[in-house]
Motif scaffolding. Sequence first.
Motif, PDB file in Angstrom:
ATOM      1  N   ASN A  78       0.804  -1.214   0.000  1.00 24.10           N
ATOM      2  CA  ASN A  78       0.000   0.000   0.000  1.00 24.10           C
ATOM      3  C   ASN A  78       0.840   1.269   0.000  1.00 24.10           C
ATOM      4  OD1 ASN A  78      -2.532   1.592   0.542  1.00 24.10           O
ATOM      5  ND2 ASN A  78      -1.408   2.027   2.424  1.00 24.10           N
ATOM      6  N   SER A  79       2.056   1.213   0.564  1.00 29.85           N
ATOM      7  CA  SER A  79       2.865   2.421   0.744  1.00 29.85           C
ATOM      8  C   SER A  79       3.422   2.984  -0.550  1.00 29.85           C
ATOM      9  CB  SER A  79       4.047   2.112   1.672  1.00 29.85           C
ATOM     10  OG  SER A  79       3.647   1.538   2.880  1.00 29.85           O
ATOM     11  N   ILE A 105      -3.439  -6.825  -1.464  1.00 26.39           N
ATOM     12  CA  ILE A 105      -2.828  -5.640  -0.873  1.00 26.39           C
ATOM     13  C   ILE A 105      -2.463  -5.904   0.582  1.00 26.39           C
ATOM     14  CG2 ILE A 105      -5.040  -4.591  -0.167  1.00 26.39           C
ATOM     15  CD1 ILE A 105      -3.810  -1.864  -1.100  1.00 26.39           C
ATOM     16  N   GLY A 106      -1.412  -5.256   1.035  1.00 30.33           N
ATOM     17  CA  GLY A 106      -0.982  -5.360   2.421  1.00 30.33           C
ATOM     18  C   GLY A 106      -0.308  -4.077   2.859  1.00 30.33           C
ATOM     19  N   ALA A 107       0.063  -4.021   4.131  1.00 30.34           N
ATOM     20  CA  ALA A 107       0.586  -2.787   4.714  1.00 30.34           C
ATOM     21  C   ALA A 107       2.054  -2.535   4.391  1.00 30.34           C
ATOM     22  CB  ALA A 107       0.398  -2.814   6.231  1.00 30.34           C
ATOM     23  N   GLY A 132      -5.614   1.102   6.227  1.00 31.39           N
ATOM     24  CA  GLY A 132      -7.016   1.310   6.575  1.00 31.39           C
ATOM     25  C   GLY A 132      -7.586   2.575   5.966  1.00 31.39           C
ATOM     26  N   GLU A 133      -6.769   3.609   5.834  1.00 31.08           N
ATOM     27  CA  GLU A 133      -7.220   4.850   5.215  1.00 31.08           C
ATOM     28  C   GLU A 133      -7.317   4.721   3.707  1.00 31.08           C
ATOM     29  OE1 GLU A 133      -6.750   8.811   3.367  1.00 31.08           O
ATOM     30  OE2 GLU A 133      -5.193   7.271   3.422  1.00 31.08           O
ATOM     31  N   LYS A 164      -5.707  -5.402  14.380  1.00 34.82           N
ATOM     32  CA  LYS A 164      -5.865  -4.378  13.358  1.00 34.82           C
ATOM     33  C   LYS A 164      -6.048  -4.957  11.959  1.00 34.82           C
ATOM     34  CE  LYS A 164      -3.169  -0.927  15.918  1.00 34.82           C
ATOM     35  NZ  LYS A 164      -1.960  -0.045  15.884  1.00 34.82           N
ATOM     36  N   THR A 165      -5.129  -5.835  11.539  1.00 33.77           N
ATOM     37  CA  THR A 165      -5.207  -6.348  10.169  1.00 33.77           C
ATOM     38  C   THR A 165      -6.475  -7.154   9.948  1.00 33.77           C
ATOM     39  OG1 THR A 165      -2.794  -6.389   9.995  1.00 33.77           O
ATOM     40  CG2 THR A 165      -4.040  -7.712   8.411  1.00 33.77           C
TER      41      THR A 165
END
Length: 263
Positions: A78-79, A105-107, A132-133, A164-165
């Motif tokens: 995602n970044s 997708i992942g963080a 999340g955003e 969270k995830t």
Amino acid sequence: MTAIRIGVQLQPQHATYAQIRDAVMRSEEAGVDIVFNWDHFFPLSGEPDGLHYECWTMLGAWAEQTERVDIGALVTCNSYRNPELLADMARTVDHISNGRLILGIGAGWFERDYDEYGYEFGTAGSRIADLGEALPRIKARWAKLNPAPVRDIPILIGGSGPRKTLRLVAEHADVWHAFGDAASLREKSAILTGHAADVGRDDSQVERSIGVQEEPTDVAEGLVDAGATLFTISTGGPEFDLELVQRWVAWRDEENDRRAQQG
């Protein structure tokens, strides 16, 4: 009863693109349901500065090259891209493939990618918050694009963080991808069920996906009992050996035939 599916992750490292392209063709011919790559800028194993290729450029090529399989990243970081841009990229590949894209997708986690390409690494918590955003922004952009996606693009979220995830999975995902054994999958799946109830969603709408490197005769029964229906085997260059993948495909066919007979 949900049909069993088999994916293969072709690690885009230590191979020429011609070898990767050949592996995609062989994977489709072998009968897999999904062909994944990954979203990194450097190899994750072997020679750290070995051959490597970018994820989404490759997915556009795969969309033209293939005819039947779904395609996607396992998983997009995602970044690395603005959410609206990523939504448009996904919509475009969805059209090129005639509706066969999965948005995995992942963080994000691989610090070298961030450092060398100029992204802020932050913390695990900040990266999950960013994911999340981003997810609602991706969905909102899909609703605005002309033309719209060919289908409701499935979202696959990778990761098993319980607080969270998995909450994001419950809110947004069509597929949840995990690693580990049957006991771990069962434990985390129960947590996901709780999050789904909290957000008012039927958790049966979220397919359970897991990465496997063992023989199906060794682990398939336990993982199915724990809820998995999508199994993905990773293979790397330059050879991209598909022998294990083929055994999982044969097992899938037998298992789906058995399920069909049971009604």
